[in-house]
Design a protein around this motif. Structure first.
Motif, mmCIF file in Angstrom:
data_model
loop_
_atom_site.group_PDB
_atom_site.id
_atom_site.type_symbol
_atom_site.label_atom_id
_atom_site.label_comp_id
_atom_site.label_asym_id
_atom_site.label_seq_id
_atom_site.Cartn_x
_atom_site.Cartn_y
_atom_site.Cartn_z
ATOM 1 N N GLY A 122 0.821 -1.197 0.000
ATOM 2 C CA GLY A 122 0.000 0.000 0.000
ATOM 3 C C GLY A 122 0.857 1.251 0.000
ATOM 4 N N PHE A 123 1.377 1.618 1.153
ATOM 5 C CA PHE A 123 2.144 2.851 1.278
ATOM 6 C C PHE A 123 3.413 2.851 0.434
ATOM 7 C CE2 PHE A 123 -0.464 3.757 4.989
ATOM 8 C CZ PHE A 123 -0.568 5.141 4.941
ATOM 9 N N VAL A 124 4.219 1.803 0.544
ATOM 10 C CA VAL A 124 5.497 1.809 -0.176
ATOM 11 C C VAL A 124 5.277 1.841 -1.679
ATOM 12 C CG1 VAL A 124 7.609 0.511 -0.647
ATOM 13 C CG2 VAL A 124 6.760 0.686 1.709
ATOM 14 N N VAL A 125 4.390 1.003 -2.181
ATOM 15 C CA VAL A 125 4.111 1.004 -3.618
ATOM 16 C C VAL A 125 3.599 2.371 -4.057
ATOM 17 C CG1 VAL A 125 2.534 0.099 -5.368
ATOM 18 C CG2 VAL A 125 3.772 -1.480 -3.875
ATOM 19 N N ASN A 126 2.690 2.954 -3.298
ATOM 20 C CA ASN A 126 2.138 4.260 -3.658
ATOM 21 C C ASN A 126 3.212 5.346 -3.644
ATOM 22 O OD1 ASN A 126 -0.190 5.745 -4.442
ATOM 23 N ND2 ASN A 126 -0.414 6.556 -2.387
ATOM 24 N N LEU A 127 4.063 5.336 -2.624
ATOM 25 C CA LEU A 127 5.132 6.336 -2.522
ATOM 26 C C LEU A 127 6.140 6.181 -3.655
ATOM 27 C CD1 LEU A 127 5.656 6.271 1.341
ATOM 28 C CD2 LEU A 127 5.048 8.299 0.008
ATOM 29 N N MET A 128 6.474 4.956 -3.989
ATOM 30 C CA MET A 128 7.430 4.741 -5.074
ATOM 31 C C MET A 128 6.850 5.199 -6.410
ATOM 32 S SD MET A 128 10.258 3.642 -3.853
ATOM 33 C CE MET A 128 11.060 3.001 -5.317
ATOM 34 N N ARG A 129 5.581 4.943 -6.625
ATOM 35 C CA ARG A 129 4.955 5.402 -7.869
ATOM 36 C C ARG A 129 4.884 6.915 -7.921
ATOM 37 N NH1 ARG A 129 0.173 0.775 -8.019
ATOM 38 N NH2 ARG A 129 1.419 -0.836 -9.053
ATOM 39 N N LYS A 130 4.605 7.546 -6.791
ATOM 40 C CA LYS A 130 4.592 9.010 -6.746
ATOM 41 C C LYS A 130 5.986 9.573 -7.038
ATOM 42 C CE LYS A 130 0.721 9.601 -3.530
ATOM 43 N NZ LYS A 130 -0.137 10.414 -4.408
ATOM 44 N N GLY A 131 7.026 8.803 -6.705
ATOM 45 C CA GLY A 131 8.392 9.218 -7.002
ATOM 46 C C GLY A 131 8.776 9.025 -8.452
ATOM 47 N N GLY A 132 7.886 8.447 -9.260
ATOM 48 C CA GLY A 132 8.137 8.310 -10.695
ATOM 49 C C GLY A 132 8.910 7.074 -11.095
#
Length: 280
Positions: free
Chosen positions: A144-154
């Protein structure tokens, strides 16, 4: 900057940038909660508690329940509940079902080869509840959080998968602090990394976080109950091959992960796996 980054509080803008180090920050904070909660509740139980079910409640179920609650509050404060638990922004492929089948098959086999009479209802119920809480907390954290944060990082999805699985494995390295020997811990890190890849693929192919949560929720109880209370019979030995199978499955399928979450030409909010998209 996106509209989400320029709007809202500094708290929200900080997290909207995403990236690996913010992912690490969330994982470390969760781990601190997980380790700290037993220190608060242990005095409520008799000293030297040896009851198997009580130990599961004290050192697994209660801590992860608090950790999961903290994650939900964090997601709510950021307005991310829909992002985490809603449809995924990138589609999966049919071959990703291999990871789901490999994990689920051996979970079922392990549940079928537990000596429930020897184990007793108390420990079975304790582990089933703990498994559900672990599945929710750890998958919300890493897929959830890690995947979302990594995607937000491009980042591209191969990096998203690697970082989410690596941080999931890192959570389990703390077992060294509780007295677990080095070699079993290293083997556990290999398994949890590969299992993390399988859970990432389950997230991709099902499109919703609830499914890896439930798949994970059946994994820990089946492993611990079958290890501690195995039934007699040839199927038990076969079910014990689940960990090596998951390791091989996760490490091999990792090679085929492609794609990057983002906007496609039609603005539908996804990029198909295999599409050439500039990025990290």
């Amino acid at each position: 900057m996106t509209a989400a980054e320029t709007a809202g509080s500094p708290w929200r803008r900080f997290w909207e940038h995403g990236g690996w180090w913010r992912s690490l920050l969330v994982v470390v904070a969760y781990y601190a909660v997980y380790q700290g909660v037993p220190l608060l509740f242990a005095p409520l139980f008799p000293a030297g508690e040896t009851d198997e079910a009580a130990i599961v409640w004290i050192f697994t179920a209660i801590p992860v329940a608090f950790g999961g609650l903290v994650l939900v509050v964090l997601a709510w404060s950021l307005g991310w509940l829909r992002e985490l638990f809603g449809p995924q922004p990138i589609r999966g492929r049919g071959w990703m079902w291999i990871a789901v089948v490999a994990v689920l098959l051996f979970n079922v086999l392990r549940f079928a080869t537990i000596d429930y009479g020897e184990a007793g209802a108390g420990i079975v119920v304790a582990w089933l509840m703990a498994g559900l809480l672990v599945g929710f907390a750890e998958e919300t954290l890493t897929r959830g959080f890690v995947v979302n944060l990594m995607r937000k990082g491009g980042y591209r999805e191969i990096t998203v998968a690697l970082v989410s699985a690596a941080l999931f494995a890192l959570l389990h390295s703390g077992n060294l602090l509780t007295g677990q020997a080095l070699v079993p811990t290293l083997l556990q890190l290999v398994y949890t990394f590969a299992f993390g890849i399988c859970m990432y693929l389950a997230l991709r192919v099902t499109g919703h976080l609830i499914w890896p949560i439930l798949l994970h929720a059946t994994t820990d109880p089946s492993i611990f109950l079958q290890t501690l209370h195995p039934a007699e019979g040839p199927l038990t030995a076969f079910a014990a091959l689940g960990n090596p199978v998951v390791i091989v499955t996760g490490l091999v399928l990792l090679i085929f992960i492609r794609g990057k979450a983002g906007e496609n030409a039609a603005g539908a909010g996804l990029v198909e796996p295999g599409t050439a998209v500039p990025g990290r």
